[in-house]
Design an enzyme around this catalytic site. Structure first.
Site, PDB file in Angstrom:
ATOM      1  N   LYS A 288       4.894 -10.156  11.957  1.00  0.00           N
ATOM      2  CA  LYS A 288       5.285  -9.505  10.701  1.00  0.00           C
ATOM      3  C   LYS A 288       6.792  -9.380  10.677  1.00  0.00           C
ATOM      4  CE  LYS A 288       3.298  -7.510   7.062  1.00  0.00           C
ATOM      5  NZ  LYS A 288       2.002  -7.830   6.425  1.00  0.00           N
TER       6      LYS A 288
HETATM    7  P1  NAD Z   1       3.267  -5.564  -4.169  1.00  0.00           P
HETATM    8  O1  NAD Z   1       4.706  -5.322  -3.923  1.00  0.00           O
HETATM    9  O2  NAD Z   1       2.872  -6.701  -5.039  1.00  0.00           O
HETATM   10  O3  NAD Z   1       2.608  -4.234  -4.801  1.00  0.00           O
HETATM   11  C1  NAD Z   1       2.742  -3.000  -4.183  1.00  0.00           C
HETATM   12  C2  NAD Z   1       2.186  -1.955  -5.136  1.00  0.00           C
HETATM   13  O4  NAD Z   1       2.232  -0.677  -4.497  1.00  0.00           O
HETATM   14  C3  NAD Z   1       2.988  -1.830  -6.428  1.00  0.00           C
HETATM   15  O5  NAD Z   1       2.093  -1.672  -7.524  1.00  0.00           O
HETATM   16  C4  NAD Z   1       3.790  -0.542  -6.205  1.00  0.00           C
HETATM   17  O6  NAD Z   1       4.130   0.089  -7.409  1.00  0.00           O
HETATM   18  C5  NAD Z   1       2.800   0.261  -5.410  1.00  0.00           C
HETATM   19  N1  NAD Z   1       3.440   1.363  -4.695  1.00  0.00           N
HETATM   20  C6  NAD Z   1       4.558   1.331  -3.934  1.00  0.00           C
HETATM   21  N2  NAD Z   1       4.850   2.565  -3.496  1.00  0.00           N
HETATM   22  C7  NAD Z   1       3.875   3.382  -3.966  1.00  0.00           C
HETATM   23  C8  NAD Z   1       3.615   4.765  -3.847  1.00  0.00           C
HETATM   24  N3  NAD Z   1       4.424   5.555  -3.148  1.00  0.00           N
HETATM   25  N4  NAD Z   1       2.520   5.262  -4.465  1.00  0.00           N
HETATM   26  C9  NAD Z   1       1.691   4.479  -5.177  1.00  0.00           C
HETATM   27  N5  NAD Z   1       1.903   3.146  -5.330  1.00  0.00           N
HETATM   28  C10 NAD Z   1       2.975   2.617  -4.735  1.00  0.00           C
HETATM   29  O7  NAD Z   1       2.587  -5.628  -2.734  1.00  0.00           O
HETATM   30  P2  NAD Z   1       1.205  -6.294  -2.333  1.00  0.00           P
HETATM   31  O8  NAD Z   1       1.487  -7.652  -1.834  1.00  0.00           O
HETATM   32  O9  NAD Z   1       0.224  -6.079  -3.424  1.00  0.00           O
HETATM   33  O10 NAD Z   1       0.824  -5.409  -1.057  1.00  0.00           O
HETATM   34  C11 NAD Z   1       0.136  -4.170  -1.174  1.00  0.00           C
HETATM   35  C12 NAD Z   1      -0.509  -3.836   0.162  1.00  0.00           C
HETATM   36  O11 NAD Z   1      -1.395  -4.897   0.520  1.00  0.00           O
HETATM   37  C13 NAD Z   1       0.458  -3.692   1.337  1.00  0.00           C
HETATM   38  O12 NAD Z   1      -0.052  -2.734   2.231  1.00  0.00           O
HETATM   39  C14 NAD Z   1       0.403  -5.062   1.991  1.00  0.00           C
HETATM   40  O13 NAD Z   1       0.766  -5.027   3.364  1.00  0.00           O
HETATM   41  C15 NAD Z   1      -1.050  -5.367   1.804  1.00  0.00           C
HETATM   42  N6  NAD Z   1      -1.383  -6.793   1.914  1.00  0.00           N
HETATM   43  C16 NAD Z   1      -0.800  -7.707   1.089  1.00  0.00           C
HETATM   44  C17 NAD Z   1      -1.169  -9.045   1.212  1.00  0.00           C
HETATM   45  C18 NAD Z   1      -0.633 -10.100   0.265  1.00  0.00           C
HETATM   46  O14 NAD Z   1      -1.097 -11.248   0.338  1.00  0.00           O
HETATM   47  N7  NAD Z   1       0.281  -9.795  -0.634  1.00  0.00           N
HETATM   48  C19 NAD Z   1      -2.060  -9.449   2.182  1.00  0.00           C
HETATM   49  C20 NAD Z   1      -2.650  -8.474   3.015  1.00  0.00           C
HETATM   50  C21 NAD Z   1      -2.290  -7.150   2.856  1.00  0.00           C
END
Ligand code: NAD
Length: 422
Positions: free
Chosen positions: A112
């Site tokens: 990561k």
């Molecule tokens: P992203 O940046 O597209 O979206 C993140 C979301 O979280 C946004 O809607 C943001 O407004 C919201 N957010 C941020 N701070 C917040 C808070 N304090 N309270 C409420 N909402 C809040 O990110 P993503 O890629 O969708 O990732 C989201 C989660 O999924 C993370 O934990 C990431 O590690 C995990 N994840 C992502 C992927 C991927 O392929 N993108 C894969 C596995 C896991």
């Protein structure tokens, strides 16, 4: 021996991860001899990322790339841009990647990366400079056969394109396989953008079937309306469920009759968040955790389901789209309350699975259709979850401990077969 360079607490991400490993150790038999391997990253690189801002000043940012395990294959894991990123958080996220890739049986280890930065305060030019300098700095340990970054919070296909270009310029050869989650013209895979949300949906659909929860009319609450949350919400909507609450960094919105996703999604794309959506009532952020729903999807950041919130949740099923959204004490409370948790390490593994497809397609220069991708993803996720469920039944443990059991056995068997160098 504990590590000298981090100081985990009970509820910090690395502390949570360590407790998850401790829980699985008794199930590993003779392999538990190797358990310490899982409690320390193989390699952690800290880099300085200086850039010249548009106003002429120089700004320095702390960047990380952690390779938790390379035992089963190259490192794999996203890059996060967030002002609160720490080495300890990146270590935990890299370790969860090792568990995830092994749980789905992909030929990868876990890694990561992250930069302590608020990317929303940077211009596009500054963001590009930051990405290129960071890629150059971590270039000594990444590569298509070494470690393959991907998008995570606040990073996307454009950032992957800059990373791929920078690495390729530095090495003198176009290396499409150095990152996944790239734009399609650069060797990206169809279906990658929505893959994590699709995996959340597929594992949620299977879990709902097993507990007799009908998706038609089921009420869903989603925290985090970004890549993962939004895609999962859309798929649950298509399956007949209604999304009754959504929360992101801009606020919380509620509609007990169901949010109209065909209007909410463009609103989020246009304004950057759910706040101000006309077809819902705005509400208090804490009220989100009291909402009447069947399925809760935390898809934002770590430690969102605290013990206090776990005691109040109304959902029957929690689908961990985010990494590490449930604290250790909260996990036990949800178990005691009979609320089923599909843990992050399997629930959100759809993204890394399609990243694997992307990497394979890049090497073979032969690309699959979106339907082929989605069918293969569905099959892998359903098979992995079935295996985990059987393990949970056999050992009478939670799905989280069962996922760790399946994954740790694969990682430590590989470790044992390889032997300890020298
Ligand atoms: P992203 O940046 O597209 O979206 C993140 C979301 O979280 C946004 O809607 C943001 O407004 C919201 N957010 C941020 N701070 C917040 C808070 N304090 N309270 C409420 N909402 C809040 O990110 P993503 O890629 O969708 O990732 C989201 C989660 O999924 C993370 O934990 C990431 O590690 C995990 N994840 C992502 C992927 C991927 O392929 N993108 C894969 C596995 C896991």
């Amino acid at each position: 021996m504990t590590l000298s360079y981090v100081n985990p607490t009970d509820d910090s991400p690395w502390g949570t991860y360590l407790s998850q490993v401790d829980r699985v150790a008794p199930l590993l038999g003779p392999l538990s001899r190797w358990i310490e391997t899982l409690k320390r990253p193989k390699r952690a690189l800290i880099v300085d990322v200086p850039i010249e801002l548009d106003n002429g000043t120089i700004a320095h940012h702390e960047g990380y790339r952690v390779q938790h395990s390379l035992t089963r294959g190259p490192g794999k894991g996203g890059v996060r841009y967030h002002p609160d990123v720490t080495l300890e958080e990146v270590m935990a996220l890299s370790a969860w990647m090792s568990i995830k890739t092994a749980a789905v049986n992909l030929p990868f280890g876990g890694a990561k990366g992250g930069i302590r930065v608020d990317p929303k305060k940077l211009s596009q030019k500054e963001l590009e400079k930051l990405t290129r300098r960071y890629t150059s700095e971590i270039g000594i340990i990444i590569g298509p056969q070494q470690d393959i970054p991907a998008p995570d919070v606040n990073t996307n296909a454009q950032i992957m394109a800059w990373m791929m270009d920078t690495y390729s310029m530095n090495t003198g050869a176009t290396a499409t396989g150095v990152v996944t989650g790239k734009p399609i013209p650069l060797g990206g895979s169809l279906g990658r953008v929505k893959a994590t949300g699709r995996g959340v949906y597929v594992t949620g659909r299977e879990a709902a079937r097993r507990i007799g929860l009908d998706l038609i009319g089921a009420k869903v609450a989603v925290q985090g309306f970004g890549n993962v949350g939004l895609s999962a919400a859309e798929l649950f909507g298509q399956a007949g469920a209604v999304v009754v609450a959504a929360q992101d960094h801009t606020g919380s919105i509620f509609n007990d009759q169901g949010l109209d996703l065909s209007r909410l999604v463009p609103h989020v794309h246009a304004t950057g968040g759910v706040a101000g959506f006309a077809g819902a009532e705005a509400g208090d952020n804490e009220a989100f955790w009291d909402v009447d729903c069947d399925i809760l999807i935390p898809a934002a950041l770590e430690n969102q389901i605290t013990a206090a919130r776990a005691n109040r949740l109304k959902a029957k099923l929690v689908l961990e789209g985010a990494n590490g959204p449930t604290g250790r004490a909260a996990d036990d409370i949800l178990f005691d309350r009979g609320i089923l948790v599909v843990p992050d390490v399997i629930c959100n593994a759809g993204g890394v699975t399609v990243s694997y497809f992307e990497w394979v397609q890049d090497f073979s220069s032969f690309f699959w259709t979106e339907d082929e991708i989605n069918v293969k993803l569905d099959k892998i996720m359903v098979g992995a979850l079935r295996n985990i469920w059987d393990t949970a039944d056999r050992h009478k443990v939670t799905l989280r401990t069962a996922t760790f059991a399946v994954a740790c056995e694969r990682i430590l068997s590989a470790r044992q077969e390889r032997g300890l160098y020298p």
